[in-house]
Scaffold this active site. Structure first.
Site, PDB file in Angstrom:
ATOM      1  N   MET A 110      41.285  42.715  42.048  1.00  0.00           N
ATOM      2  CA  MET A 110      42.725  42.604  41.804  1.00  0.00           C
ATOM      3  C   MET A 110      43.430  42.248  43.102  1.00  0.00           C
ATOM      4  O   MET A 110      43.251  42.944  44.111  1.00  0.00           O
ATOM      5  CB  MET A 110      43.283  43.927  41.247  1.00  0.00           C
ATOM      6  CG  MET A 110      42.743  44.299  39.874  1.00  0.00           C
ATOM      7  SD  MET A 110      43.343  45.912  39.337  1.00  0.00           S
ATOM      8  CE  MET A 110      42.321  46.998  40.338  1.00  0.00           C
ATOM      9  N   CYS A 192      40.172  33.196  37.018  1.00  0.00           N
ATOM     10  CA  CYS A 192      41.622  33.324  37.186  1.00  0.00           C
ATOM     11  C   CYS A 192      42.345  32.266  36.350  1.00  0.00           C
ATOM     12  O   CYS A 192      42.119  31.063  36.537  1.00  0.00           O
ATOM     13  CB  CYS A 192      42.003  33.173  38.651  1.00  0.00           C
ATOM     14  SG  CYS A 192      43.798  33.351  38.941  1.00  0.00           S
TER      15      CYS A 192
END
Length: 430
Positions: A110, A192
């Site tokens: 993250m 992503c």
């Protein structure tokens, strides 16, 4: 006796000889036919170098549709390069996974969220392995300041995968080489889905260029001292996803984390991750450890996902941001102890004092970890928001101020529990 001038016995012997010769001819013809027309087994088939060069990722996708489910299920690669082994669990990927201790619970990568103090906090509450935040490989290689501000680790921070986004194989290799002595594996982000990844041509948007993906994985897996792993999203089509995973495995990926959503499925609240496709990957490609990602919010979700998909482990992100203790049993945050939300953040601040990190990460974690109670006690939330300006970039001062805020919130939560017999924030109730 005589028949036509020849002895009958001699005539019978000639007929037997001719019959024997005809029988031998038939046997020879049948044997030659079996040799000529016998199909080659998968083990005896040989590909020339020129033929192997023509098997591109796009060709694999087309070829995969022509292979039977049974043959695909038994396509087991012990090592990169396609050599086969009888037991899928003898593959390089599984041997590496076992060397890590076969971790079941993983902290997901993250940005600004999976930094060292938070990784160590999650380890205290059941997480077995973790990823760093995603680092941009080019910036990481070019900026010493960036490396010093964003990457840190310690002896207790293992197993650790350092994740990069990249679209240049040599830059990925260079970035990985800078940290390979301080981690267990280098991970390539292929999942992503954000617009910044589209603009930078990395993450899930490399799914449009599988030749580049194969080059990235091959170069890094061959050039690094530690294994190369990948984290991916899935295609809409099952066959394309299976072919994608096989290509990554064959290119050198030792562990593959699979987010059970497509590139366009960005809203986790509206779209549940597809565990069926993860289950199919595990069944069809058993020689690479699969980490399941998506819909992991509680310890019950962990058990359900592992049982249903057969994955080697599961990965969680937002649920751990909200509550770092959410995947441990027995759970420390209970109806009797709702103030543990604040206590876990106090533990985090103690770790920050020991292992300094960016102010933005600290601020984000405190908001995530106490957000429902902060929505009820807005005056404490305002005090929290003032800490960065009051601290003036002094981390020691900031930690003292953050501790004061946490203590105030803990007192208010305990007071609500005792006086109102309430264990959840009003924001949660509504």
């Amino acid at each position: 006796s005589m028949n036509g001038g020849r002895p009958l016995q001699w005539r019978r012997r000639c007929e037997m000889g001719r019959n024997l010769m005809n029988s031998m001819k038939i046997v020879i013809v049948l044997c030659l036919g079996m040799i000529i027309f016998q199909p080659q087994s998968s083990h005896s088939r040989v590909m020339s170098p020129s033929t192997m060069n023509r098997v591109t990722p796009s060709n694999r996708f087309r070829q995969s549709g022509s292979r039977s489910d049974k043959s695909r299920r038994h396509s087991v690669s012990c090592l990169s390069g396609g050599s086969e082994c009888a037991d899928p669990k003898d593959s390089r990927g599984w041997k590496f996974y076992r060397s890590l201790g076969s971790p079941k619970l993983w902290l997901a990568p993250m940005v600004d969220g999976s930094e060292l103090p938070f990784r160590l906090l999650c380890q205290r509450y059941g997480v077995n392995a973790a990823y760093t935040p995603m680092f941009h490989a080019r910036i990481f290689t070019e900026s010493k300041k960036f490396r010093e501000e964003h990457f840190s680790t310690c002896a207790e921070d293992r197993p650790l995968f350092v994740q990069f986004c990249a679209n240049d194989p040599e830059i990925l290799l260079k970035a990985g080489s800078m940290v390979q002595d301080h981690c267990d594996a280098i991970d390539l982000n292929l999942g992503c889905p954000q617009r910044i990844a589209r603009r930078g041509n990395y993450g899930a948007f490399l799914m449009d260029n599988l030749t580049k993906v194969e080059e990235l994985v091959t170069t890094a897996s061959k050039g690094l001292k530690v294994p190369l792993t990948v984290k991916i999203r899935v295609f809409d089509e099952m066959d394309r996803t299976l072919a994608y995973v096989r290509m990554l495995r064959d290119a050198g990926a030792t562990i593959i984390a699979v987010h059970g959503r497509t590139r366009d499925q960005k809203d986790a609240k509206l779209i549940r991750a597809d565990w069926d496709i993860i289950r199919r990957i595990v069944q069809e490609i058993p020689d690479v450890p699969i980490i399941a990602n998506g819909n992991i919010r509680t310890i019950e979700d962990v058990d359900a996902c592992l049982e249903y998909t057969g994955a080697a482990g599961v990965m969680s992100a937002q649920s751990l941001l909200h509550d770092p203790t959410s995947l441990v049993e027995p759970k420390p945050i209970t109806i009797e102890k709702p103030e543990q939300y604040a206590r876990s953040m106090a533990e985090y601040i103690d770790l920050v004092r020991q292992y300094p990190t960016k102010m933005s990460s600290i601020h984000m974690h405190l908001h995530w970890g106490m957000r429902e109670w902060l929505a009820e006690f807005t005056d404490i939330r305002e005090e929290l928001n003032e800490v960065p300006s009051r601290a003036r970039n002094n981390l020691t001062v900031a930690c003292d101020l953050y501790s004061e805020v946490i203590n105030k919130l803990e007192y208010e939560i305990r007071n609500v529990r005792i006086t109102e017999n309430r264990s959840v924030a009003l924001h949660s109730v509504t």
